[in-house]
Design an enzyme around this catalytic site. Structure first.
Site, PDB file in Angstrom:
ATOM      1  N   TYR A  61       0.825  -1.206   0.000  1.00  0.00           N
ATOM      2  CA  TYR A  61       0.000   0.000   0.000  1.00  0.00           C
ATOM      3  C   TYR A  61       0.863   1.262   0.000  1.00  0.00           C
ATOM      4  CZ  TYR A  61      -4.078  -2.880   1.346  1.00  0.00           C
ATOM      5  OH  TYR A  61      -5.091  -3.808   1.405  1.00  0.00           O
ATOM      6  N   SER A 219     -14.011  -4.533   1.126  1.00  0.00           N
ATOM      7  CA  SER A 219     -14.913  -3.820   0.209  1.00  0.00           C
ATOM      8  C   SER A 219     -16.371  -4.115   0.515  1.00  0.00           C
ATOM      9  CB  SER A 219     -14.601  -4.166  -1.253  1.00  0.00           C
ATOM     10  OG  SER A 219     -15.241  -3.255  -2.131  1.00  0.00           O
ATOM     11  N   PRO A 220     -16.790  -3.987   1.772  1.00  0.00           N
ATOM     12  CA  PRO A 220     -18.181  -4.276   2.137  1.00  0.00           C
ATOM     13  C   PRO A 220     -19.174  -3.291   1.519  1.00  0.00           C
ATOM     14  CG  PRO A 220     -17.066  -3.207   3.956  1.00  0.00           C
ATOM     15  CD  PRO A 220     -16.011  -3.533   2.936  1.00  0.00           C
ATOM     16  N   LEU A 221     -18.678  -2.158   1.024  1.00  0.00           N
ATOM     17  CA  LEU A 221     -19.560  -1.177   0.370  1.00  0.00           C
ATOM     18  C   LEU A 221     -19.419  -1.231  -1.145  1.00  0.00           C
ATOM     19  CD1 LEU A 221     -19.119   1.895   2.764  1.00  0.00           C
ATOM     20  CD2 LEU A 221     -20.835   0.069   2.834  1.00  0.00           C
ATOM     21  N   ALA A 222     -18.767  -2.287  -1.638  1.00  0.00           N
ATOM     22  CA  ALA A 222     -18.611  -2.477  -3.090  1.00  0.00           C
ATOM     23  C   ALA A 222     -17.987  -1.246  -3.752  1.00  0.00           C
ATOM     24  CB  ALA A 222     -19.954  -2.814  -3.739  1.00  0.00           C
ATOM     25  N   GLY A 224     -17.970   1.711  -2.760  1.00  0.00           N
ATOM     26  CA  GLY A 224     -18.796   2.905  -2.607  1.00  0.00           C
ATOM     27  C   GLY A 224     -20.163   2.779  -3.257  1.00  0.00           C
ATOM     28  N   LEU A 226     -22.566   0.823  -2.576  1.00  0.00           N
ATOM     29  CA  LEU A 226     -23.613   0.639  -1.577  1.00  0.00           C
ATOM     30  C   LEU A 226     -23.672   1.773  -0.564  1.00  0.00           C
ATOM     31  CD1 LEU A 226     -23.035  -3.161  -0.961  1.00  0.00           C
ATOM     32  CD2 LEU A 226     -24.996  -2.129  -2.123  1.00  0.00           C
ATOM     33  N   GLY A 228     -24.397   4.990  -1.470  1.00  0.00           N
ATOM     34  CA  GLY A 228     -25.261   6.067  -1.933  1.00  0.00           C
ATOM     35  C   GLY A 228     -24.487   7.118  -2.703  1.00  0.00           C
TER      36      GLY A 228
END
Length: 329
Positions: A61, A219-222, A224, A226, A228
């Protein structure tokens, strides 16, 4: 939906180990490329204050600032107060190319050991709690990997070995070799998993569950998708890929947004809470760019989604189903 009152972050065992990690794992990939050192350190302070004790990074990273930058920023924070090291479960990864050297990559025993030493130097610590194999290396036999891991564990430089982005068959193969050596084996698998991307349910999560491996969802929000509509510039939600996905999944996301609105919760919070409700999940990674983003999800461990809500989410984002029934029946 039933909502509990405020309390400290909750903890779960990391797989079959006795190690307790916070349900929210602080991801640090933004540290350096998108978040400067000062704000990164402030996020770390805020995370510890919330009760988050699980911090995840990787040796590569750093983005345009250079490989190793993120570990260096984290190390600068750790060295400011030696007590911080004992308060967190520190995780990093090995596999990605670290230079143009042909051997400075992958999962050879040589590279695993050398990369660990380099990470320890950047992080300014004497041990890493969870050392994760960032990707599979098809040229590295499990026996070679365990040779390096056994050495590092015996030297006290790593506590546990985990995997990341491993398919189910590789989880099984790697752990069977460890069992044959009388070793603990992999204790965690960091996997791509969210409401949109549920293929881990086919093989990865079942394999991890059967081997007593804790799944850490990244990446639980895919990316971003998910979360909004974007409210700030420069985030991943402004990328072409996310915008294209928003168009392609417009109806699906509209139904999801409506459900979240009815619950009185943000789309991000519901997506994270859903992940924590899934069997076998040890922690979910949140990667805030600033303290405000971290604060916005601090309530997630307190969200209890009813069976009715979980069914509604399955209707919007259908599960893959168990393997092999999902594709062979």
């Amino acid at each position: 939906m039933r909502r509990f009152g405020h309390r400290d972050v909750k903890y779960r065992r990391l797989g079959r180990t006795a190690l307790q990690v916070s349900e929210l794992c602080l991801g640090t990939m933004n540290f350096g490329p998108r978040t400067d050192a000062q704000e990164s350190h402030a996020i770390l302070d805020a995370a510890v204050h919330l009760g988050i004790n699980f911090v995840d990074t990787a040796n590569q990273y750093g983005g345009e600032l250079g490989i190793g930058t993120t570990e260096t920023i984290l190390g600068q924070w750790l060295i400011q107060d030696r007590a911080r090291r004992d308060r967190i479960v520190l995780a990093t990864k090995v596999h990605e190319p670290m230079s143009d050297d042909i051997n400075d990559r992958g999962l050879s025993a040589r590279h695993i050991v050398m990369a660990c030493e380099a990470s320890l130097t950047r992080l300014q610590v004497d041990h890493i709690d969870l050392y994760q194999l960032h990707h599979i290396d098809r040229s590295a036999h499990p026996e070679e990997i365990w040779q390096a891991a056994d050495r590092l564990i015996a030297q006290g430089k790593i506590g546990y070995l985990g995997s990341s982005n491993f398919p189910g068959w590789k989880i099984a193969q790697t752990n069977e070799k460890a069992i044959a050596r009388g070793r603990l084996g992999l204790v965690s698998e960091q996997s791509l998993y969210n409401l949109v991307e549920r293929r881990a349910e086919l093989e990865v999560i079942p394999a991890a569950r059967d081997y007593g491996i804790g799944v850490i969802a990244w990446s639980p929000l895919a990316g971003g998708l998910l979360a909004g509509p974007a409210t700030d510039a420069g985030g991943r939600r402004q990328s072409d890929a996310v915008r294209q996905a928003q168009v392609a999944r417009g109806d699906q996301l509209a139904r999801y947004a409506s459900l979240c609105a009815d619950l009185g919760e943000t789309m991000s919070a519901v997506a994270l809470a859903w992940t924590l409700h899934q069997d076998g999940i040890a922690a979910v990674i949140v990667g805030p760019r600033n303290r405000a983003q971290l604060a916005s999800v601090a309530n997630v461990p307190d969200l209890c989604l009813s069976a009715e809500v979980l069914s509604a989410l399955d209707a919007i984002f259908p599960p893959c189903g168990p393997a092999p029934e999902a594709y062979a029946w």
